[in-house]
Scaffold this active site. Structure first.
Site, PDB file in Angstrom:
ATOM      1  N   ASP A 151       0.814  -1.214   0.000  1.00  0.00           N
ATOM      2  CA  ASP A 151       0.000   0.000   0.000  1.00  0.00           C
ATOM      3  C   ASP A 151       0.848   1.263   0.000  1.00  0.00           C
ATOM      4  OD1 ASP A 151       1.014  -0.573   2.522  1.00  0.00           O
ATOM      5  OD2 ASP A 151      -0.645   0.399   3.570  1.00  0.00           O
TER       6      ASP A 151
ATOM      7  N   SER B  26       2.233   4.642  -0.826  1.00  0.00           N
ATOM      8  CA  SER B  26       1.699   5.784  -1.562  1.00  0.00           C
ATOM      9  C   SER B  26       2.627   6.041  -2.759  1.00  0.00           C
ATOM     10  CB  SER B  26       1.664   7.013  -0.660  1.00  0.00           C
ATOM     11  OG  SER B  26       2.992   7.361  -0.335  1.00  0.00           O
TER      12      SER B  26
ATOM     13  N   ARG C 162      11.158   3.519  -2.988  1.00  0.00           N
ATOM     14  CA  ARG C 162      11.538   2.105  -3.148  1.00  0.00           C
ATOM     15  C   ARG C 162      12.059   1.850  -4.575  1.00  0.00           C
ATOM     16  NH1 ARG C 162      10.592   2.433   1.694  1.00  0.00           N
ATOM     17  NH2 ARG C 162       8.745   1.621   2.754  1.00  0.00           N
TER      18      ARG C 162
ATOM     19  N   GLU D  14      -2.977   0.684  13.290  1.00  0.00           N
ATOM     20  CA  GLU D  14      -1.520   0.530  13.288  1.00  0.00           C
ATOM     21  C   GLU D  14      -0.843   1.704  13.992  1.00  0.00           C
ATOM     22  OE1 GLU D  14       0.353   0.479   9.425  1.00  0.00           O
ATOM     23  OE2 GLU D  14       2.287  -0.121  10.253  1.00  0.00           O
TER      24      GLU D  14
ATOM     25  N   LYS E 248      -2.314  -3.882  14.118  1.00  0.00           N
ATOM     26  CA  LYS E 248      -1.032  -4.050  13.417  1.00  0.00           C
ATOM     27  C   LYS E 248       0.011  -3.388  14.298  1.00  0.00           C
ATOM     28  CE  LYS E 248       1.354  -3.228   9.062  1.00  0.00           C
ATOM     29  NZ  LYS E 248       1.218  -3.442   7.622  1.00  0.00           N
TER      30      LYS E 248
ATOM     31  N   GLY F  86       5.504  -5.311   4.724  1.00  0.00           N
ATOM     32  CA  GLY F  86       5.686  -4.634   3.454  1.00  0.00           C
ATOM     33  C   GLY F  86       7.072  -4.962   2.930  1.00  0.00           C
ATOM     34  N   ARG F  87       8.066  -4.248   3.494  1.00  0.00           N
ATOM     35  CA  ARG F  87       9.437  -4.448   3.017  1.00  0.00           C
ATOM     36  C   ARG F  87       9.916  -5.886   3.178  1.00  0.00           C
ATOM     37  NH1 ARG F  87      11.338   0.734   6.244  1.00  0.00           N
ATOM     38  NH2 ARG F  87       9.333   0.234   7.211  1.00  0.00           N
TER      39      ARG F  87
HETATM   40  P1  13P Z   1       6.811  -2.581   6.617  1.00  0.00           P
HETATM   41  O1  13P Z   1       6.601  -4.041   6.905  1.00  0.00           O
HETATM   42  O2  13P Z   1       7.704  -2.308   5.452  1.00  0.00           O
HETATM   43  O3  13P Z   1       7.156  -1.799   7.854  1.00  0.00           O
HETATM   44  O4  13P Z   1       5.405  -2.006   6.108  1.00  0.00           O
HETATM   45  C1  13P Z   1       4.249  -2.410   6.704  1.00  0.00           C
HETATM   46  C2  13P Z   1       3.267  -1.315   6.630  1.00  0.00           C
HETATM   47  O5  13P Z   1       2.222  -1.457   6.040  1.00  0.00           O
HETATM   48  C3  13P Z   1       3.581  -0.071   7.322  1.00  0.00           C
HETATM   49  O6  13P Z   1       2.442   0.734   7.369  1.00  0.00           O
END
Ligand code: 13P
Length: 337
Positions: free
Chosen positions: A24, A26, A33, A177, A219, A291-292
């Site tokens: 997600d 932006s 990235r 989160e 989260k 994410g990463r």
């Molecule tokens: P990361 O796992 O890269 O921290 O990203 C997760 C995420 O959605 C942060 O909002």
């Protein structure tokens, strides 16, 4: 929307051995990235990259949901199949990031508050029609000299709770989160204390805003020493501190907790989740929403040959999903990685 339906969606997101892929970013964040691996930030590159991720063969074996950005929820594969349809075919629930990012908190230098409540009801209504069944809002808490302030924590908790109530009204499961950043030179005890006060504040605000916890997912960030602290914590130290903190501040009725990776390397993010689950049983399923730590290896491979490396990059996405899915059950072993 009935609370039962929200609860079912929430439970499906943390089904045994499954977790979430966060894609997600932006347009500004994906630009960073892409820049890191030399890819131009064009709409077609963003579309092609998200297609690569979402169309990974057998992704649904370990992935229950994917968090998308507004643009991505509206996009299709090169062949014209809407991404939401690709996801439905693999049993992956569409999610949507709905916050509008952070702004400096006036009067509190160095602190940030997440914005995006104005017009949120209408946006959620549209996202539901587009197929989204859960949403994400990220607050950012920075540990520093004299921070976080109580004002920053309260402002962010209040916004998270108002967002969560609106999500439930519109039939989407809110993923809340509150990310405590690992940037800084603080020790692991300070990280623990900040996480505890942030989580207590968040659950107070959710209660005060009539948010049904049965239809909510947390989260969370992990309790880690600051990355410039020079302190090394073992995998067990991190797992124990994170678990103790969560157990002291998160109600047991919550259907599940998923972690962000927050800049940890891939192996560390997986090892920490695995260690926590080996220490179970716990009041909630503990899984991932990385994410990463789900994407970075694949992005590197793809960047070396955009047309030729799709299948190779997808193999890496699948391997990360499998490893994290095993870690969500405490069954990962470093050898398999
Ligand atoms: P990361 O796992 O890269 O921290 O990203 C997760 C995420 O959605 C942060 O909002």
């Amino acid at each position: 929307m009935s609370i039962e339906t929200l609860a079912e969606t929430a439970q499906a997101l943390v089904a045994p051995g499954k977790g979430i892929i966060a894609i997600d970013e932006s347009t500004n964040t994906i630009a960073k990235r892409f820049e890191g691996v030399g890819i131009a930030n064009s709409e077609e590159h963003r579309r092609a990259y998200r297609e690569l991720l979402l169309a990974t063969p057998k992704l649904g074996d370990y992935i229950s949901g994917a968090i998308l950005y507004d643009e991505t929820l509206r996009q299709s594969t090169k062949a014209g199949v809407p991404f939401t349809q690709v996801m439905a075919a693999s049993g992956i629930i569409p999610g949507i990031k709905v916050d509008k990012g952070t702004q400096a908190l006036a009067g509190f230098p160095g602190e940030r508050v997440t914005e995006g409540l104005d017009g949120l009801r209408q946006r959620l209504e549209e996202y539901y029609k587009l197929g989204a069944r859960f949403a994400k809002w990220r607050a950012v808490i920075t540990i520093g000299d004299g921070t976080p302030s109580g004002t920053c924590i309260e402002a962010n908790s209040h916004a998270l709770a108002r967002y969560a109530a609106l999500c439930q009204e519109q039939g989407l499961v809110p993923m809340v989160e509150p990310e405590v950043l690992m940037d800084g030179d603080h020790d692991i005890e300070t990280s623990y204390e900040v996480h505890e006060v942030v989580l207590r504040s968040l659950f107070d605000a959710l209660y005060n805003n009539n948010v049904a916890l049965e239809g909510t997912i947390l989260k969370a960030s992990m309790v880690l020493p600051g990355q410039d602290s020079g302190e090394t914590a073992t995998v067990e130290d991190v797992a124990e501190a994170t678990l103790m903190c969560l157990k002291s501040s998160v109600p047991a009725i919550l259907p599940g907790i998923v972690f962000l990776s927050g800049g940890q390397d891939d192996q560390a993010a997986t090892a920490h989740l695995d260690a926590m689950n080996r220490m179970g049983p716990h009041p909630w399923p503990l899984s991932f929403s990385y994410g990463r730590a789900m994407q970075s290896a694949a992005l590197r491979i793809w960047s070396q040959d955009l047309a030729g490396n799709v299948a190779k990059a997808q193999e890496t996405v699948f391997a990360r999903a499998r490893d994290n899915g095993l870690a969500a059950q405490g069954r990962w072993s470093r050898k398999a990685a």
